[in-house]
Design a protein around this motif. Structure first.
Motif, PDB file in Angstrom:
ATOM      1  N   PRO A  38      -3.949  -3.211   3.755  1.00  0.00           N
ATOM      2  CA  PRO A  38      -3.075  -3.828   4.755  1.00  0.00           C
ATOM      3  C   PRO A  38      -1.634  -3.826   4.265  1.00  0.00           C
ATOM      4  CG  PRO A  38      -4.333  -5.505   3.598  1.00  0.00           C
ATOM      5  CD  PRO A  38      -4.821  -4.184   3.101  1.00  0.00           C
ATOM      6  N   VAL A  39      -0.707  -3.847   5.206  1.00  0.00           N
ATOM      7  CA  VAL A  39       0.721  -3.822   4.900  1.00  0.00           C
ATOM      8  C   VAL A  39       1.388  -4.937   5.693  1.00  0.00           C
ATOM      9  CG1 VAL A  39       2.838  -2.437   5.105  1.00  0.00           C
ATOM     10  CG2 VAL A  39       0.689  -1.343   4.446  1.00  0.00           C
ATOM     11  N   GLY A  40       2.397  -5.571   5.088  1.00  0.00           N
ATOM     12  CA  GLY A  40       3.109  -6.634   5.790  1.00  0.00           C
ATOM     13  C   GLY A  40       4.517  -6.815   5.266  1.00  0.00           C
ATOM     14  N   ILE A  41       5.387  -7.312   6.127  1.00  0.00           N
ATOM     15  CA  ILE A  41       6.782  -7.583   5.777  1.00  0.00           C
ATOM     16  C   ILE A  41       7.224  -8.901   6.397  1.00  0.00           C
ATOM     17  CG2 ILE A  41       7.476  -5.155   5.564  1.00  0.00           C
ATOM     18  CD1 ILE A  41       8.665  -5.393   8.430  1.00  0.00           C
ATOM     19  N   THR A  42       8.204  -9.534   5.781  1.00  0.00           N
ATOM     20  CA  THR A  42       8.859 -10.692   6.395  1.00  0.00           C
ATOM     21  C   THR A  42      10.014 -10.179   7.234  1.00  0.00           C
ATOM     22  OG1 THR A  42       8.272 -12.149   4.558  1.00  0.00           O
ATOM     23  CG2 THR A  42      10.129 -12.832   5.923  1.00  0.00           C
ATOM     24  N   ALA A  43      10.149 -10.722   8.443  1.00  0.00           N
ATOM     25  CA  ALA A  43      11.220 -10.289   9.341  1.00  0.00           C
ATOM     26  C   ALA A  43      11.871 -11.501  10.004  1.00  0.00           C
ATOM     27  CB  ALA A  43      10.660  -9.356  10.417  1.00  0.00           C
ATOM     28  N   THR A  44      13.183 -11.490  10.057  1.00  0.00           N
ATOM     29  CA  THR A  44      13.900 -12.509  10.832  1.00  0.00           C
ATOM     30  C   THR A  44      14.502 -11.882  12.086  1.00  0.00           C
ATOM     31  OG1 THR A  44      15.890 -12.196   9.483  1.00  0.00           O
ATOM     32  CG2 THR A  44      14.396 -13.987   8.847  1.00  0.00           C
ATOM     33  N   SER A  45      14.098 -10.638  12.366  1.00  0.00           N
ATOM     34  CA  SER A  45      14.616  -9.922  13.528  1.00  0.00           C
ATOM     35  C   SER A  45      13.685  -9.997  14.735  1.00  0.00           C
ATOM     36  CB  SER A  45      14.840  -8.457  13.165  1.00  0.00           C
ATOM     37  OG  SER A  45      13.608  -7.873  12.764  1.00  0.00           O
ATOM     38  N   ARG A  90       8.217 -15.770   1.391  1.00  0.00           N
ATOM     39  CA  ARG A  90       8.731 -15.188   0.142  1.00  0.00           C
ATOM     40  C   ARG A  90       7.807 -14.075  -0.373  1.00  0.00           C
ATOM     41  NH1 ARG A  90      13.111 -17.568  -1.583  1.00  0.00           N
ATOM     42  NH2 ARG A  90      13.556 -19.726  -1.002  1.00  0.00           N
ATOM     43  N   THR A  91       6.515 -14.284  -0.274  1.00  0.00           N
ATOM     44  CA  THR A  91       5.566 -13.263  -0.720  1.00  0.00           C
ATOM     45  C   THR A  91       5.764 -11.964   0.041  1.00  0.00           C
ATOM     46  OG1 THR A  91       3.911 -14.884  -1.411  1.00  0.00           O
ATOM     47  CG2 THR A  91       3.096 -12.667  -0.867  1.00  0.00           C
ATOM     48  N   PHE A  92       5.862 -12.036   1.365  1.00  0.00           N
ATOM     49  CA  PHE A  92       5.982 -10.820   2.170  1.00  0.00           C
ATOM     50  C   PHE A  92       7.388 -10.234   2.154  1.00  0.00           C
ATOM     51  CE2 PHE A  92       1.839 -12.165   3.417  1.00  0.00           C
ATOM     52  CZ  PHE A  92       1.179 -10.988   3.699  1.00  0.00           C
ATOM     53  N   GLU A 102      -2.761 -13.089  -2.684  1.00  0.00           N
ATOM     54  CA  GLU A 102      -2.760 -14.553  -2.739  1.00  0.00           C
ATOM     55  C   GLU A 102      -2.603 -15.186  -1.359  1.00  0.00           C
ATOM     56  OE1 GLU A 102      -3.318 -16.246  -5.590  1.00  0.00           O
ATOM     57  OE2 GLU A 102      -3.585 -14.285  -6.549  1.00  0.00           O
ATOM     58  N   THR A 103      -2.734 -14.379  -0.310  1.00  0.00           N
ATOM     59  CA  THR A 103      -2.543 -14.860   1.056  1.00  0.00           C
ATOM     60  C   THR A 103      -3.872 -14.828   1.802  1.00  0.00           C
ATOM     61  OG1 THR A 103      -0.298 -13.944   1.045  1.00  0.00           O
ATOM     62  CG2 THR A 103      -1.224 -14.510   3.190  1.00  0.00           C
ATOM     63  N   ALA A 104      -4.245 -15.960   2.421  1.00  0.00           N
ATOM     64  CA  ALA A 104      -5.483 -16.012   3.194  1.00  0.00           C
ATOM     65  C   ALA A 104      -5.295 -15.259   4.512  1.00  0.00           C
ATOM     66  CB  ALA A 104      -5.877 -17.458   3.456  1.00  0.00           C
ATOM     67  N   TRP A 105      -6.205 -14.321   4.780  1.00  0.00           N
ATOM     68  CA  TRP A 105      -6.128 -13.526   6.009  1.00  0.00           C
ATOM     69  C   TRP A 105      -7.518 -13.022   6.367  1.00  0.00           C
ATOM     70  CZ3 TRP A 105      -7.252  -8.206   6.146  1.00  0.00           C
ATOM     71  CH2 TRP A 105      -7.441  -7.603   4.882  1.00  0.00           C
ATOM     72  N   ARG A 106      -7.609 -12.501   7.578  1.00  0.00           N
ATOM     73  CA  ARG A 106      -8.860 -11.944   8.072  1.00  0.00           C
ATOM     74  C   ARG A 106      -8.534 -10.733   8.955  1.00  0.00           C
ATOM     75  NH1 ARG A 106      -6.938 -15.892  10.948  1.00  0.00           N
ATOM     76  NH2 ARG A 106      -7.097 -15.960  13.212  1.00  0.00           N
ATOM     77  N   PRO A 107      -9.454  -9.798   9.089  1.00  0.00           N
ATOM     78  CA  PRO A 107      -9.209  -8.668   9.986  1.00  0.00           C
ATOM     79  C   PRO A 107      -9.207  -9.135  11.444  1.00  0.00           C
ATOM     80  CG  PRO A 107     -11.041  -8.217   8.480  1.00  0.00           C
ATOM     81  CD  PRO A 107     -10.704  -9.667   8.350  1.00  0.00           C
ATOM     82  N   GLY A 108      -8.242  -8.661  12.194  1.00  0.00           N
ATOM     83  CA  GLY A 108      -8.146  -9.002  13.610  1.00  0.00           C
ATOM     84  C   GLY A 108      -8.426  -7.791  14.475  1.00  0.00           C
ATOM     85  N   PRO A 109      -8.132  -7.905  15.768  1.00  0.00           N
ATOM     86  CA  PRO A 109      -8.316  -6.768  16.670  1.00  0.00           C
ATOM     87  C   PRO A 109      -7.586  -5.525  16.153  1.00  0.00           C
ATOM     88  CG  PRO A 109      -7.779  -8.745  17.908  1.00  0.00           C
ATOM     89  CD  PRO A 109      -7.607  -9.087  16.456  1.00  0.00           C
ATOM     90  N   HIS A 110      -8.182  -4.372  16.342  1.00  0.00           N
ATOM     91  CA  HIS A 110      -7.627  -3.085  15.913  1.00  0.00           C
ATOM     92  C   HIS A 110      -7.473  -3.016  14.394  1.00  0.00           C
ATOM     93  CE1 HIS A 110      -6.872  -2.431  20.149  1.00  0.00           C
ATOM     94  NE2 HIS A 110      -6.181  -3.555  20.180  1.00  0.00           N
ATOM     95  N   GLY A 111      -8.126  -3.926  13.666  1.00  0.00           N
ATOM     96  CA  GLY A 111      -8.070  -3.922  12.216  1.00  0.00           C
ATOM     97  C   GLY A 111      -6.808  -4.514  11.612  1.00  0.00           C
ATOM     98  N   VAL A 112      -5.906  -5.043  12.451  1.00  0.00           N
ATOM     99  CA  VAL A 112      -4.672  -5.605  11.887  1.00  0.00           C
ATOM    100  C   VAL A 112      -4.979  -6.916  11.168  1.00  0.00           C
ATOM    101  CG1 VAL A 112      -3.166  -4.507  13.608  1.00  0.00           C
ATOM    102  CG2 VAL A 112      -3.965  -6.837  13.981  1.00  0.00           C
ATOM    103  N   PRO A 113      -4.327  -7.160  10.040  1.00  0.00           N
ATOM    104  CA  PRO A 113      -4.546  -8.409   9.314  1.00  0.00           C
ATOM    105  C   PRO A 113      -3.941  -9.595  10.060  1.00  0.00           C
ATOM    106  CG  PRO A 113      -3.463  -6.760   7.931  1.00  0.00           C
ATOM    107  CD  PRO A 113      -3.446  -6.254   9.325  1.00  0.00           C
ATOM    108  N   LEU A 114      -4.723 -10.666  10.201  1.00  0.00           N
ATOM    109  CA  LEU A 114      -4.240 -11.919  10.780  1.00  0.00           C
ATOM    110  C   LEU A 114      -4.150 -12.957   9.663  1.00  0.00           C
ATOM    111  CD1 LEU A 114      -6.245 -12.180  14.124  1.00  0.00           C
ATOM    112  CD2 LEU A 114      -3.876 -11.439  13.772  1.00  0.00           C
ATOM    113  N   LEU A 115      -2.962 -13.492   9.465  1.00  0.00           N
ATOM    114  CA  LEU A 115      -2.737 -14.482   8.417  1.00  0.00           C
ATOM    115  C   LEU A 115      -3.235 -15.845   8.864  1.00  0.00           C
ATOM    116  CD1 LEU A 115       0.894 -13.558   7.288  1.00  0.00           C
ATOM    117  CD2 LEU A 115      -1.293 -12.611   6.498  1.00  0.00           C
TER     118      LEU A 115
END
Length: 164
Positions: A38-45, A90-92, A102-115
């Protein structure tokens, strides 16, 4: 106060960054499923674009290590973070680490990670991408969503803050 104007007068990047730090923004983590992780980023946009049809947007830095995965993704999840999730933001926002370790997540629809514990989340189909300077604006159509009650995490003047 210095005023810059005219068609040939463009603000320098550092000056624009200082100016835009005065805008308060919600903090979102955008995730997607890569081929091997899985891949993730923090965004303020992150922002709402349209209700008819439903569209949201966020920006991805074309120079980021996550960009190739987001550039190919058909679906993403947007997580609006709550007041108690500064550590997740901060982690992302940190490069070179396993952001999901170190982040709790589960697979969601289409396989995207849900935090877990996000204030709100949307699973979206990527509708289009627009190259805009050193970023790509991603327009996405929400397909499913959920939320809880709570206070949002906000980013202002280079700091994470919580509304009273």
């Amino acid at each position: 106060m210095t005023v810059t104007s005219g068609p040939a007068a463009l603000l320098a990047a550092d000056r624009l960054r200082r100016l835009l730090r005065q805008q308060a923004n919600s903090v979102a983590v955008i995730t997607t499923a890569g081929e091997d992780r899985p891949v993730g980023i923090t965004a303020t946009s992150f922002t709402s674009v349209s209700l008819r049809p439903p569209l949201v947007s966020f920006c991805v830095d074309r120079g980021s290590s996550s960009f190739p995965v987001f550039d190919a993704a058909a679906h993403v999840a947007v997580h609006l973070l709550g007041a108690d999730q500064e550590d997740v933001a901060r982690t992302f926002a940190t490069s070179g680490i396993d952001r999901f370790a170190e982040t709790a997540w589960r697979p969601g629809p289409h396989g995207v990670p849900l935090l877990d514990r996000a204030l709100a989340w949307l699973v979206c189909r990527v509708a289009t991408r627009v190259v805009a300077g050193d970023h790509v604006i991603v327009l996405a159509a929400p397909e499913t969503a959920g939320h809880t009650e709570g206070r949002p995490l906000v980013y202002h003047n280079g700091q994470y803050v919580v509304l009273p």
